[in-house]
Design an enzyme around this catalytic site. Structure first.
Site, PDB file in Angstrom:
ATOM      1  N   HIS A   1       0.822  -1.210   0.000  1.00  0.00           N
ATOM      2  CA  HIS A   1       0.000   0.000   0.000  1.00  0.00           C
ATOM      3  C   HIS A   1       0.865   1.274   0.000  1.00  0.00           C
ATOM      4  O   HIS A   1       0.793   2.093  -0.915  1.00  0.00           O
ATOM      5  CB  HIS A   1      -0.905   0.021   1.236  1.00  0.00           C
TER       6      HIS A   1
HETATM    7  O1  RIB Z   1      -4.921   0.434   4.402  1.00  0.00           O
HETATM    8  C1  RIB Z   1      -3.523   0.425   4.278  1.00  0.00           C
HETATM    9  C2  RIB Z   1      -2.914   1.542   5.087  1.00  0.00           C
HETATM   10  O2  RIB Z   1      -3.215   1.354   6.464  1.00  0.00           O
HETATM   11  C3  RIB Z   1      -1.379   1.557   5.009  1.00  0.00           C
HETATM   12  O3  RIB Z   1      -0.932   2.881   5.159  1.00  0.00           O
HETATM   13  C4  RIB Z   1      -0.966   0.745   6.187  1.00  0.00           C
HETATM   14  O4  RIB Z   1       0.322   1.121   6.685  1.00  0.00           O
HETATM   15  C5  RIB Z   1      -2.017   1.132   7.188  1.00  0.00           C
HETATM   16  O5  RIB Z   1      -1.614   2.345   7.787  1.00  0.00           O
END
Ligand code: RIB
Ligand code: CA
Length: 307
Positions: free
Chosen positions: A242
């Site tokens: 992500h």
């Molecule tokens: O949904 C993914 C996000 O949420 C990413 O930034 C992960 O590190 C969590 O913070």
């Protein structure tokens, strides 16, 4: 020289994003600011020292931000990232804790924007609380940011915390809405794009080979923890990239292969829709990334993170 601020809740994928940016040519990290999210604020802040120690790197400023949302209950993601946010790694190595800036994160954000008008790109890879407070405290300074890249939301698909919401937005939807409404050009990197970017254990081991240095040990530890957590969703040992994908899209905009310029609405009513992000004409304008050039991104990520 691209000047950036990284605002992070310092979990595992955040650590990969920071290592990627530290190794990205032409990028100057002016500050790393920390926020609650995957872990509490103190843990997130301590994790920055761990990550920089592993990388043998430093940045001009590290500043603590919000330890809770503008509204709502604070949640965390310890079940994914570990209680320490780094898969159990922390306090294993000597950590030369870099000095913390005495100013709070929101003030650091707008002071840098004023010092470098229309030059600072802000990367949000945690809840948007610090950025929202920055805009509330100094709207004129905030308006001098050049661009904001947000890892967050799920625009045309389901969330990952509830069926409606992605974690970063779920943590503080009011903050996300306030940042989207700021008028600063926003690139949104939602789960629609990031769920397609996966690092497998096989790919990581292929890149690390027989290395046993501290960086290799760090990467095996932090990724190994999430491999186990994400295995159910992926069917194999792997993790969703992500934050690293958002970081890559910040510094290499050509990686985006499909985007939509839409209005984005954020649901802030206490309901099962809390934190939902939808594309609606009445929403705040954003460029939403839906597809990226993974064939170029994944090798680039491994090359920079494992260097
Ligand atoms: O949904 C993914 C996000 O949420 C990413 O930034 C992960 O590190 C969590 O913070
Ligand atoms: Ca994060």
């Amino acid at each position: 020289m691209q000047r950036i601020i990284i605002d992070t809740d310092a979990g595992v994928d955040d650590a990969l994003a920071i290592l990627y940016l530290l190794a990205s040519p032409g990028v100057r990290i002016e500050a790393i600011t920390t926020v609650f999210g995957n872990v509490d604020l103190s843990t997130a802040t301590a994790n920055i020292a761990e990550i920089l120690t592993v990388a043998g790197a430093s940045v001009p400023m590290i500043a603590r931000g919000a330890d809770g949302p503008l509204a709502g209950q604070r949640v965390d993601a310890a079940e994914v990232h570990g209680d320490d946010g780094l898969g159990g790694w922390t306090r294993r190595g000597r950590v030369s804790g870099p000095a913390l800036d005495p100013l709070p994160a929101p003030v650091v954000i707008t002071r840098l924007a004023r010092h470098y008008p229309d030059q600072i790109d802000l990367l949000l890879i945690g809840p948007a609380t610090n950025a929202a407070i920055a805009r509330l405290l100094d709207p004129e300074g905030f308006a001098l940011l050049r661009r904001i890249v947000i890892m967050g939301g799920a625009v045309f698909g389901p969330g990952n915390v509830t069926p409606a919401a992605e974690f970063n937005v779920f943590c503080d939807p009011w903050a996300t809405r306030h940042v989207l409404d700021s008028g600063i050009p926003v690139v949104m990197v939602p789960l629609d794009a990031t769920r397609k970017a996966v690092l497998t254990r096989k790919a990581l081991e292929g890149a690390l080979a027989s290395r046993s240095d501290v960086r290799a040990a760090f990467l095996r530890t932090i990724c190994g923890h999430v491999f186990r957590a994400d295995r159910g969703a992926l069917g194999e040992d792997g993790l969703f990239l992500h934050d690293p994908l958002a970081a890559a899209l910040l510094v290499d905009t050509g990686l985006a292969t499909a985007t939509r310029n839409v209005g984005v609405a954020v649901e802030t009513t206490p309901s099962e829709g809390w934190g939902r992000t939808t594309a609606v004409s009445s929403g705040a304008p954003a460029t939403v990334v839906l597809e990226s050039d993974l064939a170029r991104f994944l090798p680039q990520l491994l090359d920079r993170v494992c260097q």
